[in-house]
Design a protein around this motif. Structure first.
Motif, mmCIF file in Angstrom:
data_model
loop_
_atom_site.group_PDB
_atom_site.id
_atom_site.type_symbol
_atom_site.label_atom_id
_atom_site.label_comp_id
_atom_site.label_asym_id
_atom_site.label_seq_id
_atom_site.Cartn_x
_atom_site.Cartn_y
_atom_site.Cartn_z
ATOM 1 N N ARG A 129 37.670 -12.843 -21.158
ATOM 2 C CA ARG A 129 36.946 -13.849 -20.678
ATOM 3 C C ARG A 129 35.165 -14.489 -20.874
ATOM 4 O O ARG A 129 34.210 -15.240 -21.584
ATOM 5 C CB ARG A 129 37.970 -14.519 -20.241
ATOM 6 C CG ARG A 129 37.949 -15.985 -20.421
ATOM 7 C CD ARG A 129 38.817 -17.039 -19.166
ATOM 8 N NE ARG A 129 39.658 -17.206 -19.450
ATOM 9 C CZ ARG A 129 40.320 -16.056 -18.535
ATOM 10 N NH1 ARG A 129 40.167 -15.930 -17.099
ATOM 11 N NH2 ARG A 129 41.858 -15.911 -18.803
ATOM 12 N N GLN A 130 35.242 -13.773 -19.576
ATOM 13 C CA GLN A 130 33.381 -14.383 -19.650
ATOM 14 C C GLN A 130 32.513 -13.663 -20.794
ATOM 15 O O GLN A 130 31.443 -14.538 -20.302
ATOM 16 C CB GLN A 130 33.261 -13.394 -17.805
ATOM 17 C CG GLN A 130 31.940 -13.626 -17.533
ATOM 18 C CD GLN A 130 31.581 -15.480 -17.037
ATOM 19 O OE1 GLN A 130 32.641 -15.759 -16.732
ATOM 20 N NE2 GLN A 130 30.247 -15.383 -17.562
ATOM 21 N N GLU B 42 33.721 -13.090 -23.822
ATOM 22 C CA GLU B 42 33.585 -14.243 -25.083
ATOM 23 C C GLU B 42 32.425 -15.110 -24.579
ATOM 24 O O GLU B 42 31.849 -15.614 -25.287
ATOM 25 C CB GLU B 42 34.864 -13.815 -25.194
ATOM 26 C CG GLU B 42 35.946 -12.981 -25.455
ATOM 27 C CD GLU B 42 35.677 -12.532 -26.998
ATOM 28 O OE1 GLU B 42 35.018 -13.030 -27.500
ATOM 29 O OE2 GLU B 42 36.171 -11.548 -27.238
ATOM 30 N N GLN B 43 32.713 -15.239 -23.462
ATOM 31 C CA GLN B 43 31.888 -17.095 -23.103
ATOM 32 C C GLN B 43 30.534 -16.643 -23.174
ATOM 33 O O GLN B 43 29.841 -17.485 -23.518
ATOM 34 C CB GLN B 43 32.448 -17.560 -21.786
ATOM 35 C CG GLN B 43 32.112 -18.783 -21.662
ATOM 36 C CD GLN B 43 33.106 -19.454 -20.751
ATOM 37 O OE1 GLN B 43 33.947 -19.192 -20.144
ATOM 38 N NE2 GLN B 43 32.275 -20.619 -20.548
ATOM 39 N N TRP C 222 36.748 -19.527 -30.768
ATOM 40 C CA TRP C 222 36.915 -19.540 -28.919
ATOM 41 C C TRP C 222 37.974 -20.050 -27.745
ATOM 42 O O TRP C 222 39.287 -20.224 -27.265
ATOM 43 C CB TRP C 222 35.541 -20.245 -28.273
ATOM 44 C CG TRP C 222 35.221 -20.447 -26.971
ATOM 45 C CD1 TRP C 222 35.342 -21.851 -26.468
ATOM 46 C CD2 TRP C 222 35.587 -19.059 -25.680
ATOM 47 N NE1 TRP C 222 36.160 -21.555 -25.072
ATOM 48 C CE2 TRP C 222 35.647 -20.364 -24.745
ATOM 49 C CE3 TRP C 222 35.995 -18.300 -25.960
ATOM 50 C CZ2 TRP C 222 35.350 -19.560 -23.852
ATOM 51 C CZ3 TRP C 222 36.658 -17.260 -24.597
ATOM 52 C CH2 TRP C 222 35.771 -18.042 -23.412
ATOM 53 N N GLU C 223 39.071 -21.743 -28.533
ATOM 54 C CA GLU C 223 39.743 -21.599 -27.644
ATOM 55 C C GLU C 223 41.283 -21.251 -27.802
ATOM 56 O O GLU C 223 41.959 -20.855 -27.251
ATOM 57 C CB GLU C 223 39.965 -23.759 -28.627
ATOM 58 C CG GLU C 223 39.081 -24.423 -28.424
ATOM 59 C CD GLU C 223 38.985 -24.648 -26.918
ATOM 60 O OE1 GLU C 223 39.851 -24.275 -25.842
ATOM 61 O OE2 GLU C 223 37.825 -25.543 -26.338
ATOM 62 N N LYS D 74 41.133 -17.859 -28.580
ATOM 63 C CA LYS D 74 41.071 -16.712 -28.047
ATOM 64 C C LYS D 74 41.188 -17.105 -26.693
ATOM 65 O O LYS D 74 42.006 -16.248 -25.666
ATOM 66 C CB LYS D 74 39.590 -16.000 -27.838
ATOM 67 C CG LYS D 74 39.548 -15.538 -29.956
ATOM 68 C CD LYS D 74 38.112 -14.935 -29.428
ATOM 69 C CE LYS D 74 37.830 -14.630 -31.004
ATOM 70 N NZ LYS D 74 35.951 -13.913 -30.970
ATOM 71 N N ARG D 75 40.513 -18.452 -26.066
ATOM 72 C CA ARG D 75 40.521 -18.059 -24.556
ATOM 73 C C ARG D 75 42.957 -18.823 -24.422
ATOM 74 O O ARG D 75 43.101 -17.950 -23.307
ATOM 75 C CB ARG D 75 40.024 -19.776 -24.033
ATOM 76 C CG ARG D 75 40.132 -19.844 -22.836
ATOM 77 C CD ARG D 75 39.165 -21.047 -22.721
ATOM 78 N NE ARG D 75 39.879 -22.547 -23.259
ATOM 79 C CZ ARG D 75 38.807 -23.536 -22.913
ATOM 80 N NH1 ARG D 75 37.997 -23.636 -22.205
ATOM 81 N NH2 ARG D 75 40.077 -24.533 -23.521
ATOM 82 N N GLU D 76 43.328 -19.413 -25.041
ATOM 83 C CA GLU D 76 44.579 -19.423 -25.051
ATOM 84 C C GLU D 76 45.272 -18.513 -24.714
ATOM 85 O O GLU D 76 45.964 -17.798 -23.795
ATOM 86 C CB GLU D 76 44.589 -20.775 -26.450
ATOM 87 C CG GLU D 76 45.779 -21.215 -26.239
ATOM 88 C CD GLU D 76 46.784 -21.635 -27.082
ATOM 89 O OE1 GLU D 76 47.785 -22.338 -27.154
ATOM 90 O OE2 GLU D 76 46.617 -21.831 -27.564
ATOM 91 N N LEU E 65 44.433 -15.851 -24.243
ATOM 92 C CA LEU E 65 44.139 -14.162 -23.325
ATOM 93 C C LEU E 65 44.452 -15.531 -21.522
ATOM 94 O O LEU E 65 45.038 -14.476 -20.876
ATOM 95 C CB LEU E 65 42.336 -14.729 -22.880
ATOM 96 C CG LEU E 65 41.460 -12.954 -23.520
ATOM 97 C CD1 LEU E 65 39.982 -13.832 -23.182
ATOM 98 C CD2 LEU E 65 42.182 -12.304 -23.340
ATOM 99 N N THR E 66 44.861 -16.549 -21.265
ATOM 100 C CA THR E 66 45.484 -17.517 -20.360
ATOM 101 C C THR E 66 46.798 -17.176 -20.426
ATOM 102 O O THR E 66 47.170 -17.017 -19.247
ATOM 103 C CB THR E 66 45.042 -18.784 -20.648
ATOM 104 O OG1 THR E 66 43.655 -19.129 -21.004
ATOM 105 C CG2 THR E 66 45.802 -19.441 -19.730
#
Length: 543
Positions: A471-472, A474-475, A511-512, A514-516, A518-519
């Motif tokens: 996550r870090q 990717e961000q 990005w949203e 991908k983050r979802e 990963l969460t």
């Protein structure tokens, strides 16, 4: 001192919240064990002011234990369990909001953000936009949270390592024994020391509430009566009681397991049983819940529930609700199978007109299911077959496994070796003669549940660290980072549709997603961690 995977995960959690300098101090303590301030300064090569500030931050957020010893002076030790609990903080806030409304969620979130706070500070910070109605509502909600142990007082005892105090108390008890201590005397000394530590913790947490005197005037007689009531002590710092929220997570897992095993109606009855005893559930180590009556279970059922939909009835006439509740509780208790196998598959136990939820039996079954899922993913259905065979039967040699498991010996041997390398199964040597010659030995395979859970827990910690690192990374991608920084501007945040280009909006949407993902993955892995670590205490206690 933590293992490498746990240390990396805790360091990443601290870095994401408190920054790289505090993470450096955390990593050094986790790597070298407990250290004093001079050793921290030498290993970290940071300025003394920076290290002291990092220590204060960690102590304020309950992540650092400190103690005073005659040999080493003041030393510091990371509270690993409290650090790993930070992965569930979002869920704690959601649970508080579900239980006590928006004000409950705001109070819990504020306390989690600051580590520990006094009641006047909590009310003052949350009522700045409504000085008339908000203080009364916040005070009432805060009283409920403290009274029902969702918030607990932060005392001096909570800043000292309980393991160190337990070792010291146990040493004091052993010194009272004259002569060479027997195994029974050592066990009794350990139990006495544990009881003393538990008693101290319970006494220290009684300072959160105090009695107040209220004067009530009666208009007719003009007489005053003084009534004692309880109120929250404004001089005490409060922190979030993670174990109280973990009980709700455990109960939800139990409901889901009942729904998967039977149906939604059985899950509803089990949920009502848990709610009937929920106020008295204070620890995850409880073997079973307090007994409750069938009528109390029926009172906690929703008004619109249709229990008859989950049963095949002999007649078209719907039986009374109490009859249906008893039927479901009999199914959950495996009343039709009064054998050890039926007992191991039950959710509740019945005694007369009382019912109890069997937490230990359910926890062991959930723990075994996690190990079976790991074996299925890595070794296929044959691996699951071996796990179930050994767990149900006990120790077996290779020939028995291949015969009863209906597998060829040439397939069972490499599979057992591969599973042994991952500690899913263990090997016990039984010598035939006193010389312990390897050629004259029985080699028996079995499932060591605690060992397998410990090894898989480290693997899950490694997975959680990889998720956070992914996550870090990717961000921190340059194009995405530029768009995220742009969105933080006040003018852009108010009108993203007009001030962001189409490519920037598409990049943010990717990005949203991908983050979802990963969460969601992180939540699933954390659920397995909860089962193996928090619900795995029963196996440790048995040993």
């Amino acid at each position: 001192m933590a293992d490498a995977d746990t240390a990396r995960l805790c360091t990443e959690i601290v870095r994401s919240v408190f920054g790289p300098l505090t993470a450096t101090v955390t990593s050094i303590i986790l790597t070298h064990g407990r250290l004093g301030l001079p050793q921290l300064l030498r290993f970290s090569k940071l300025k003394p002011r920076t290290v002291r500030a990092a220590i204060l931050v960690l102590v304020q957020h309950n992540l650092l234990w400190h103690s005073q010893s005659e040999e080493e002076g003041e030393v510091f030790e990371i509270n690993i369990d409290e650090c790993l609990m930070r992965l569930r903080y979002g869920r704690y806030v959601w649970l508080a909001e579900q239980l006590y409304g928006k004000s409950g969620g705001e109070i819990v979130q504020l306390v989690l953000d600051h580590g520990k706070l006094r009641p006047p500070d909590i009310v003052a910070q949350l009522s700045i936009y409504d000085l008339v109605k908000a203080p009364a509502l916040l005070t009432q909600t805060l009283h409920k949270l403290v009274d029902e142990a969702y918030l607990k007082p932060s005392t001096l005892l909570s800043h000292f390592s309980p393991r160190e105090k337990l070792i010291r108390y146990e040493g004091e008890e052993k010194r009272k024994i004259s002569g060479f201590p027997t195994a029974r005397e050592v066990r009794e000394a350990r139990e006495t020391a544990q009881a003393r530590l538990t008693r101290e913790e319970e006494e220290a947490e009684q300072v959160g509430m105090k009695r107040k005197a209220k004067d009530h005037s009666h208009k007719a007689s003009k007489r005053k009566a003084i009534e004692e009531d309880m109120e929250v002590d404004d001089g005490v710092y409060f922190r979030v009681n993670c174990e109280r929220f973990n009980i709700h997570i455990r109960n939800k897992l139990i409901e889901t397991a009942a729904s998967e095993r039977f149906n939604e109606s059985a899950s509803t009855v089990l949920r009502a049983t848990l709610k009937a005893t929920e106020p008295r559930q204070r620890k995850l180590t409880d073997v079973r819940s307090d007994p409750t009556s069938f009528a109390n279970v029926a009172m906690h059922l929703p008004d619109d529930v249709d229990l008859a939909a989950g049963l095949v009835l002999q007649s078209s006439k719907t039986p009374p609700t109490m009859t249906l509740v008893k039927e479901y509780l009999g199914i959950l208790a495996s009343a039709d199978n009064p054998t050890p196998a039926g007992r191991a598959a039950s959710f509740v136990s019945l005694g007369g007109s009382k019912v109890q939820v069997e937490f230990e039996i359910i926890a062991r079954r959930l723990q075994r299911r996690v190990l079976e899922s790991v074996a299925r993913e890595r070794h296929g259905h044959e691996g699951v077959r071996i796990i179930r065979l050994l767990a149900d039967t006990g120790m077996m040699d290779e020939k028995q496994i291949s015969k009863i498991g209906m597998m060829a010996a040439k397939d069972a041997r490499p599979l057992l070796s591969a599973m042994s390398a991952e500690s899913l199964v263990s090997l016990q040597e039984v010598p035939k003669s006193a010389d312990r010659n390897p050629t004259r030995m029985f080699y028996l395979w079995y499932v060591d549940l605690q060992k397998a859970s410990t090894v898989q827990l480290r693997s899950l910690y490694k997975t959680l660290y990889n998720i956070a690192t992914r996550r870090q990374a990717e961000q921190e991608e340059p194009n995405l980072k530029a768009v995220l920084d742009k969105r933080q501007r006040s003018d852009v945040s108010q009108d993203e549709e007009r001030l962001l280009t189409r490519n920037e909006r598409e990049l943010l949407a990717q990005w949203e997603k991908k983050r979802e993902k990963l969460t969601v993955l992180e939540m699933r892995v954390e659920e397995a961690v909860f089962i193996l670590r928090d619900l795995g205490t029963f196996a440790i206690n048995d040993d």
